[in-house]
Design a protein around this motif. Sequence first.
Motif, PDB file in Angstrom:
ATOM      1  N   GLU A  44       0.809  -1.230   0.000  1.00  0.00           N
ATOM      2  CA  GLU A  44       0.000   0.000   0.000  1.00  0.00           C
ATOM      3  C   GLU A  44       0.832   1.266   0.000  1.00  0.00           C
ATOM      4  N   CYS A  45       2.147   1.150   0.238  1.00  0.00           N
ATOM      5  CA  CYS A  45       3.004   2.333   0.345  1.00  0.00           C
ATOM      6  C   CYS A  45       3.016   3.152  -0.943  1.00  0.00           C
ATOM      7  N   TYR A  46       2.988   2.485  -2.077  1.00  0.00           N
ATOM      8  CA  TYR A  46       2.991   3.209  -3.352  1.00  0.00           C
ATOM      9  C   TYR A  46       1.753   4.081  -3.484  1.00  0.00           C
ATOM     10  N   ALA A  47       0.587   3.518  -3.168  1.00  0.00           N
ATOM     11  CA  ALA A  47      -0.666   4.261  -3.298  1.00  0.00           C
ATOM     12  C   ALA A  47      -0.722   5.430  -2.324  1.00  0.00           C
ATOM     13  N   VAL A  48      -0.191   5.253  -1.125  1.00  0.00           N
ATOM     14  CA  VAL A  48      -0.183   6.330  -0.131  1.00  0.00           C
ATOM     15  C   VAL A  48       0.609   7.521  -0.651  1.00  0.00           C
ATOM     16  N   VAL A  49       1.795   7.249  -1.184  1.00  0.00           N
ATOM     17  CA  VAL A  49       2.664   8.317  -1.690  1.00  0.00           C
ATOM     18  C   VAL A  49       2.018   9.000  -2.891  1.00  0.00           C
ATOM     19  N   LYS A  50       1.474   8.226  -3.818  1.00  0.00           N
ATOM     20  CA  LYS A  50       0.875   8.802  -5.024  1.00  0.00           C
ATOM     21  C   LYS A  50      -0.365   9.630  -4.681  1.00  0.00           C
ATOM     22  N   LYS A  51      -1.177   9.136  -3.758  1.00  0.00           N
ATOM     23  CA  LYS A  51      -2.390   9.853  -3.377  1.00  0.00           C
ATOM     24  C   LYS A  51      -2.055  11.210  -2.765  1.00  0.00           C
ATOM     25  N   GLU A  52      -1.029  11.247  -1.912  1.00  0.00           N
ATOM     26  CA  GLU A  52      -0.652  12.511  -1.288  1.00  0.00           C
ATOM     27  C   GLU A  52      -0.065  13.477  -2.314  1.00  0.00           C
ATOM     28  N   MET A  53       0.712  12.974  -3.248  1.00  0.00           N
ATOM     29  CA  MET A  53       1.245  13.829  -4.310  1.00  0.00           C
ATOM     30  C   MET A  53       0.100  14.400  -5.142  1.00  0.00           C
ATOM     31  N   ASP A  54      -0.866  13.561  -5.488  1.00  0.00           N
ATOM     32  CA  ASP A  54      -2.018  14.020  -6.259  1.00  0.00           C
ATOM     33  C   ASP A  54      -2.794  15.087  -5.496  1.00  0.00           C
ATOM     34  N   ARG A  55      -2.992  14.867  -4.202  1.00  0.00           N
ATOM     35  CA  ARG A  55      -3.797  15.790  -3.404  1.00  0.00           C
ATOM     36  C   ARG A  55      -3.136  17.155  -3.288  1.00  0.00           C
ATOM     37  N   LEU A  56      -1.849  17.163  -3.030  1.00  0.00           N
ATOM     38  CA  LEU A  56      -1.148  18.418  -2.774  1.00  0.00           C
ATOM     39  C   LEU A  56      -0.837  19.194  -4.041  1.00  0.00           C
ATOM     40  N   LEU A  57      -0.677  18.480  -5.158  1.00  0.00           N
ATOM     41  CA  LEU A  57      -0.280  19.148  -6.390  1.00  0.00           C
ATOM     42  C   LEU A  57      -1.317  18.968  -7.487  1.00  0.00           C
ATOM     43  N   SER A  58      -2.573  18.892  -7.096  1.00  0.00           N
ATOM     44  CA  SER A  58      -3.641  18.622  -8.062  1.00  0.00           C
ATOM     45  C   SER A  58      -3.870  19.758  -9.049  1.00  0.00           C
ATOM     46  N   ASP A  59      -3.378  20.958  -8.738  1.00  0.00           N
ATOM     47  CA  ASP A  59      -3.610  22.089  -9.627  1.00  0.00           C
ATOM     48  C   ASP A  59      -2.506  22.276 -10.654  1.00  0.00           C
ATOM     49  N   ILE A  60      -1.521  21.392 -10.674  1.00  0.00           N
ATOM     50  CA  ILE A  60      -0.463  21.499 -11.678  1.00  0.00           C
ATOM     51  C   ILE A  60      -1.039  21.142 -13.048  1.00  0.00           C
ATOM     52  N   PRO A  61      -0.756  21.943 -14.073  1.00  0.00           N
ATOM     53  CA  PRO A  61      -1.306  21.674 -15.408  1.00  0.00           C
ATOM     54  C   PRO A  61      -0.937  20.278 -15.891  1.00  0.00           C
ATOM     55  N   ARG A  62      -1.918  19.584 -16.475  1.00  0.00           N
ATOM     56  CA  ARG A  62      -1.668  18.233 -16.957  1.00  0.00           C
ATOM     57  C   ARG A  62      -1.465  18.182 -18.460  1.00  0.00           C
ATOM     58  N   THR A  63      -1.767  19.239 -19.162  1.00  0.00           N
ATOM     59  CA  THR A  63      -1.592  19.224 -20.609  1.00  0.00           C
ATOM     60  C   THR A  63      -0.145  18.995 -20.973  1.00  0.00           C
ATOM     61  N   GLU A  64       0.081  18.098 -21.888  1.00  0.00           N
ATOM     62  CA  GLU A  64       1.398  17.727 -22.395  1.00  0.00           C
ATOM     63  C   GLU A  64       2.292  17.143 -21.301  1.00  0.00           C
ATOM     64  N   GLN A  65       1.680  16.729 -20.176  1.00  0.00           N
ATOM     65  CA  GLN A  65       2.491  16.167 -19.115  1.00  0.00           C
ATOM     66  C   GLN A  65       2.299  14.652 -19.004  1.00  0.00           C
ATOM     67  N   PHE A  66       1.450  14.069 -19.856  1.00  0.00           N
ATOM     68  CA  PHE A  66       1.252  12.634 -19.774  1.00  0.00           C
ATOM     69  C   PHE A  66       2.459  11.895 -20.340  1.00  0.00           C
ATOM     70  N   LEU A  67       2.748  10.803 -19.733  1.00  0.00           N
ATOM     71  CA  LEU A  67       3.897  10.013 -20.140  1.00  0.00           C
ATOM     72  C   LEU A  67       3.534   9.174 -21.359  1.00  0.00           C
ATOM     73  N   SER A  68       4.560   8.723 -22.063  1.00  0.00           N
ATOM     74  CA  SER A  68       4.322   7.960 -23.272  1.00  0.00           C
ATOM     75  C   SER A  68       3.731   6.598 -22.994  1.00  0.00           C
ATOM     76  N   ASN A  69       3.803   6.124 -21.736  1.00  0.00           N
ATOM     77  CA  ASN A  69       3.183   4.846 -21.402  1.00  0.00           C
ATOM     78  C   ASN A  69       1.732   5.017 -20.992  1.00  0.00           C
ATOM     79  N   GLY A  70       1.195   6.251 -21.191  1.00  0.00           N
ATOM     80  CA  GLY A  70      -0.223   6.458 -20.982  1.00  0.00           C
ATOM     81  C   GLY A  70      -0.592   6.828 -19.576  1.00  0.00           C
ATOM     82  N   ARG A  71       0.386   7.086 -18.710  1.00  0.00           N
ATOM     83  CA  ARG A  71       0.084   7.397 -17.323  1.00  0.00           C
ATOM     84  C   ARG A  71       0.664   8.745 -16.966  1.00  0.00           C
ATOM     85  N   SER A  72       0.076   9.347 -15.971  1.00  0.00           N
ATOM     86  CA  SER A  72       0.593  10.611 -15.472  1.00  0.00           C
ATOM     87  C   SER A  72       0.880  10.465 -14.004  1.00  0.00           C
ATOM     88  N   ILE A  73       1.851  11.234 -13.514  1.00  0.00           N
ATOM     89  CA  ILE A  73       2.136  11.175 -12.089  1.00  0.00           C
ATOM     90  C   ILE A  73       1.057  11.868 -11.284  1.00  0.00           C
TER      91      ILE A  73
END
Length: 250
Positions: free
Chosen positions: A220-249
């Motif tokens: 569960e450690c991976y999900a905890v870290v990712k969820k907190e990153m998403d929550r705190l930095l949710s307003d960062i623009p996502r356009t052109e930030q998606f990775l080539s493997n189809g996922r975004s941080i």
Amino acid sequence: MPTPHTPKQNYLLAALPAPEFERLAPHLELSPMRLGEALYESGARLNHVYFPTTSIVSLLYVLEDGASAEIAVVGNEGILGISLFMGGETTPSRAVVQSAGYGFRLRSQLLKQEFGRGGAVMHLLLRYTQALITQMAQTAVCNRHHSVEQQLCRWLLLSLDRLSTLELTMTQELIANMLGVRREGVTEAAGKLQKAGLIKYSRGRITVLDRPGLEKEVCECYAVVKKEMDRLLSDIPRTEQFLSNGRSIL
């Protein structure tokens, strides 16, 4: 044709309002980051901060006997050198390039001046720092309570979130140093993941074949870290930030 390197390949720089970005942009220097290169040594004075774009850097604590363990990874979502604006001129950790690529560096004094304005830069960096502290704390818990196989899955997923490829160049010895475990443990864990068809490992290259499968195996450690990153930095623009493997941080 190779994609040109731009500061806005870094999430934090891309999130800055135009006035703040325009003040910093002329001073941002493109910096190659080579595999195994130490950007900071423990206790060294911080002359620059770094914003990775296509590289990943590991923050390590090193003991007197030379043993080390990774406490966090920083890639295109973050900044290296948080000690500078948290009140110190040095850092207790060592910063080593885990995946070669590029980033942009900025003179420490310029960042301190911008942080001291108390505006968008300060608030963004403090939110990122909280997310980084969460990653450090969760890494400590993971290293204490979860198997080497689960730790390796977490490490691979965190790395993939910060890269535009499903392949990592990394020897088992370096991974063992990052995780603070014996090389034999990494060999066994990597072997299990390869046998399960989740990764392919050959000559220092790890290719992830089944990311959803890794996400099922990770603790569960991976999900905890990712969820907190998403929550705190949710307003960062996502356009052109998606990775080539189809996922975004984010």
